[in-house]
Design a protein around this motif. Structure first.
Motif, PDB file in Angstrom:
ATOM      1  N   ASN A 179       0.915  -1.192   0.002  1.00 14.47           N
ATOM      2  CA  ASN A 179      -0.148   0.057  -0.053  1.00 14.47           C
ATOM      3  C   ASN A 179       0.973   1.106  -0.030  1.00 14.47           C
ATOM      4  OD1 ASN A 179      -2.404  -1.538   0.237  1.00 14.47           O
ATOM      5  ND2 ASN A 179      -2.059  -1.765   2.264  1.00 14.47           N
ATOM      6  N   ARG A 180       2.002   1.071  -0.337  1.00 13.58           N
ATOM      7  CA  ARG A 180       2.997   2.306  -0.134  1.00 13.58           C
ATOM      8  C   ARG A 180       4.242   2.030  -1.109  1.00 13.58           C
ATOM      9  NH1 ARG A 180       4.168   5.328   4.720  1.00 13.58           N
ATOM     10  NH2 ARG A 180       2.432   4.125   5.634  1.00 13.58           N
ATOM     11  N   VAL A 181       4.515   3.054  -1.743  1.00 14.53           N
ATOM     12  CA  VAL A 181       5.599   3.207  -2.779  1.00 14.53           C
ATOM     13  C   VAL A 181       6.615   4.463  -2.431  1.00 14.53           C
ATOM     14  CG1 VAL A 181       6.357   3.768  -5.033  1.00 14.53           C
ATOM     15  CG2 VAL A 181       4.690   1.995  -4.625  1.00 14.53           C
ATOM     16  N   VAL A 182       7.885   4.329  -2.174  1.00 14.86           N
ATOM     17  CA  VAL A 182       8.812   5.293  -2.033  1.00 14.86           C
ATOM     18  C   VAL A 182       9.462   5.413  -3.326  1.00 14.86           C
ATOM     19  CG1 VAL A 182      10.663   6.322  -0.767  1.00 14.86           C
ATOM     20  CG2 VAL A 182       8.804   4.792   0.161  1.00 14.86           C
ATOM     21  N   LEU A 183       9.498   6.760  -3.996  1.00 13.44           N
ATOM     22  CA  LEU A 183       9.966   7.242  -5.282  1.00 13.44           C
ATOM     23  C   LEU A 183      10.574   8.710  -5.186  1.00 13.44           C
ATOM     24  CD1 LEU A 183      10.355   6.277  -8.300  1.00 13.44           C
ATOM     25  CD2 LEU A 183       8.342   7.410  -8.696  1.00 13.44           C
ATOM     26  N   ALA A 184      12.035   8.744  -5.329  1.00 12.88           N
ATOM     27  CA  ALA A 184      12.642   9.841  -5.205  1.00 12.88           C
ATOM     28  C   ALA A 184      12.470  10.407  -3.893  1.00 12.88           C
ATOM     29  CB  ALA A 184      12.398  10.901  -6.496  1.00 12.88           C
ATOM     30  N   LYS A 185      12.422   9.705  -2.939  1.00 14.16           N
ATOM     31  CA  LYS A 185      12.452   9.997  -1.455  1.00 14.16           C
ATOM     32  C   LYS A 185      10.865  10.748  -1.082  1.00 14.16           C
ATOM     33  CE  LYS A 185      17.477  11.552  -1.223  1.00 14.16           C
ATOM     34  NZ  LYS A 185      18.409  12.330  -0.806  1.00 14.16           N
ATOM     35  N   THR A 186       9.987  10.375  -1.946  1.00 15.26           N
ATOM     36  CA  THR A 186       8.734  10.842  -1.601  1.00 15.26           C
ATOM     37  C   THR A 186       7.921   9.667  -1.491  1.00 15.26           C
ATOM     38  OG1 THR A 186       8.787  12.780  -3.144  1.00 15.26           O
ATOM     39  CG2 THR A 186       6.742  12.036  -2.586  1.00 15.26           C
ATOM     40  N   THR A 187       7.144   9.561  -0.426  1.00 15.26           N
ATOM     41  CA  THR A 187       6.199   8.372  -0.139  1.00 15.26           C
ATOM     42  C   THR A 187       4.924   8.703  -0.660  1.00 15.26           C
ATOM     43  OG1 THR A 187       7.390   8.208   2.053  1.00 15.26           O
ATOM     44  CG2 THR A 187       5.217   7.089   1.811  1.00 15.26           C
ATOM     45  N   TYR A 188       4.332   7.675  -1.561  1.00 11.00           N
ATOM     46  CA  TYR A 188       3.084   7.421  -2.087  1.00 11.00           C
ATOM     47  C   TYR A 188       2.185   6.381  -1.142  1.00 11.00           C
ATOM     48  CZ  TYR A 188       5.210  10.434  -5.652  1.00 11.00           C
ATOM     49  OH  TYR A 188       5.782  11.611  -6.313  1.00 11.00           O
ATOM     50  N   LYS A 189       1.045   6.832  -0.945  1.00 14.08           N
ATOM     51  CA  LYS A 189       0.184   5.909  -0.231  1.00 14.08           C
ATOM     52  C   LYS A 189      -1.132   5.583  -0.791  1.00 14.08           C
ATOM     53  CE  LYS A 189      -0.384   7.830   3.803  1.00 14.08           C
ATOM     54  NZ  LYS A 189      -0.446   8.127   5.334  1.00 14.08           N
ATOM     55  N   LYS A 190      -1.631   4.422  -0.761  1.00 14.34           N
ATOM     56  CA  LYS A 190      -2.955   4.085  -1.710  1.00 14.34           C
ATOM     57  C   LYS A 190      -4.121   4.841  -0.833  1.00 14.34           C
ATOM     58  CE  LYS A 190      -4.326  -0.403  -1.750  1.00 14.34           C
ATOM     59  NZ  LYS A 190      -4.247  -1.554  -2.093  1.00 14.34           N
TER      60      LYS A 190
END
Length: 456
Positions: free
Chosen positions: A226-237
């Motif tokens: 439920n979570r992705v860290v991309l380019a030091k930014t955390t994205y949540k569903k």
């Protein structure tokens, strides 16, 4: 029987400290609270139309509170310097502002904000000296974290008042720290660090996951679906796109403990936060804030006031205590001088060609974490809040609409006066809508917003 408005906490020894954080002010206690004070000069000496009417309201209370978003010193004898890391612009006020704030009626000011260290530790210390010299209680900045986070107290005829100030929007190097081993403490401000993330629908999160998987250095072990860290930014569903924040639990615990400690030595406790999240463009508080506001009041706070977004947000009444999710601006007199070299460079200006005012006007147009800058009239509409307490609970909250002269020339705008009938209604109707999600009903009576409660 415990008095209305009282609380109790369970001590580690098992002893129930009944009433240790109860509210204990005399009937008729008034808290007058406004938002950000961006002011560079003494205002009571000038001829500002309608300002005297504003001062009559400000001076008719036990506490008059505002957020001081500037440094106070004489540049001719100042030994510090404008910092490379600053809060968006370099705010500076003349020393005569100290006695002028007292003349306006202010007796409590918050200090924790993104401009606290614009001019370094020297600017912070000189500002503290001026406020102390003029008998104004202030909190949120100090020689270490313990001092910055501590409550400061004001004696009034209706009770002793504690003030605690923290910031969620701040420059990273301005955060105060306590001593650790041989390392000394660090001067600065009291902060609540937030861990930000971006909420996106499931299909967007999956797209971000596929992007991350093709980038160098990707490792899939133990990942959260439920979570992705991309380019030091955390994205949540989530269900829809937006911003989310998680308070640092250590900072939150420190603040809550200081609230409890402050209330144990006072009759009334005022807690304030300077936060822009999710941005000055937003009319809604960030997702973490309502739950944290409730925790503050449960810990002993009698009012929670947010400033920073430079525009109004909604009002909530929780357990007979007011929560202001943003009180906007009180003064927006942004004639700061001098402007640091870094700010000239940030706006593509040359100090050999352009003036300080030209840089400031550019900053107002472009804005700092805003869209579309600070030229929108919404930043020049606000309210003076007057909270009256009976039986140790909020009995009535009055909201006086003010306007800061958006249409005036640059040198004359930013000074409050009571809004006209048409403008007052527009301000209050907007505040009614912003407060609906909190089930707060605001009546409009003779150009004044009124919230009435019966102490339970």
């Amino acid at each position: 029987m415990r008095e209305k408005g009282s609380h109790s906490i369970q001590h580690d020894s098992g002893y129930d400290i009944v009433g240790s954080i109860e509210t204990n002010v005399a009937d008729g206690f008034k808290l007058i609270a406004v938002g950000d004070l961006l002011v560079t000069r003494a205002l009571t000496k000038g001829q500002h139309q309608g300002f005297s009417d504003v001062l009559k309201i400000l001076q008719d209370g036990d506490v008059a509170f505002g957020n001081l978003e500037t440094s106070i010193f004489d540049i001719r004898s100042f030994t510090g310097s404008p910092q490379a890391e600053y809060g968006g612009d370099y705010l500076i006020s003349l020393p005569e502002l100290g006695p002028d704030l007292t003349a306006m009626g202010f007796n409590m000011l918050s200090r924790a904000n993104n401009h606290t260290l614009d001019w370094g530790i020297e600017g912070m210390r000189e500002t503290s000296r001026v406020l102390d010299q003029n008998g104004i209680i202030h909190a949120g900045a100090g020689e270490n974290l313990s001092q910055a986070g501590a409550a400061r107290f004001l004696e009034t005829a209706r009770g002793r008042v504690a003030l605690l100030s923290f910031a969620t929007t701040f420059t990273p190097l301005s955060r105060a720290a306590d001593p650790a081993g041989e390392a000394p403490g660090r001067p600065g401000l009291n902060t609540l660090r937030l861990v930000p993330s971006i909420v996106v629908p499931p299909e967007m999160l999956e797209s971000l996951r596929r992007i991350r998987e093709v980038l160098p250095g990707y490792k899939s072990a133990g990942e959260d679906p439920n979570r992705v860290v991309l380019a030091k930014t955390t994205y949540k569903k989530g269900d829809k796109a937006g911003y989310s924040y998680e308070p640092d639990p250590r900072d939150a615990d420190d603040i809550l403990r200081n609230v409890r400690r402050g209330k144990q030595f006072a009759d009334f406790c005022l807690v304030t936060n300077h936060g822009h999240e999710p941005g000055n463009w937003c009319q809604e508080p960030p997702d973490y804030e309502q739950a944290f506001a409730h925790r503050l009041i449960d810990a002993g706070a009698d009012a929670y006031i947010v400033h920073g977004p430079h525009q109004l947000r909604g009002i909530e009444i929780y357990k007979g205590r007011p929560i202001f999710y943003s009180v906007g601006n009180f003064t927006f007199d942004n004639l700061q001088t001098p402007v640091g070299a870094d700010m000239f460079a940030a706006y593509g200006k040359d100090p050999r060609v352009h003036t300080d005012a030209e840089v400031t006007v550019d900053e107002m147009v472009v804005g700092f974490q805003t869209a579309p800058g600070f030229t929108d009239p919404i930043f020049y509409d606000s309210v003076i809040t007057v909270s009256r307490f009976e039986q140790n609970q909020l009995a009535e909250l009055r909201l006086y609409p003010i306007e800061l002269g958006h249409s005036k020339r640059f040198a004359n705008r930013g000074i409050p006066r009571l809004a006209s009938t048409q403008q007052a209604r527009a301000i209050l109707e907007r505040l009614q809508k912003l407060s609906e999600p909190f089930e707060t009903q605001i009546a409009i009576e003779s150009d004044i917003g009124v919230i009435r409660l019966r102490p339970g």
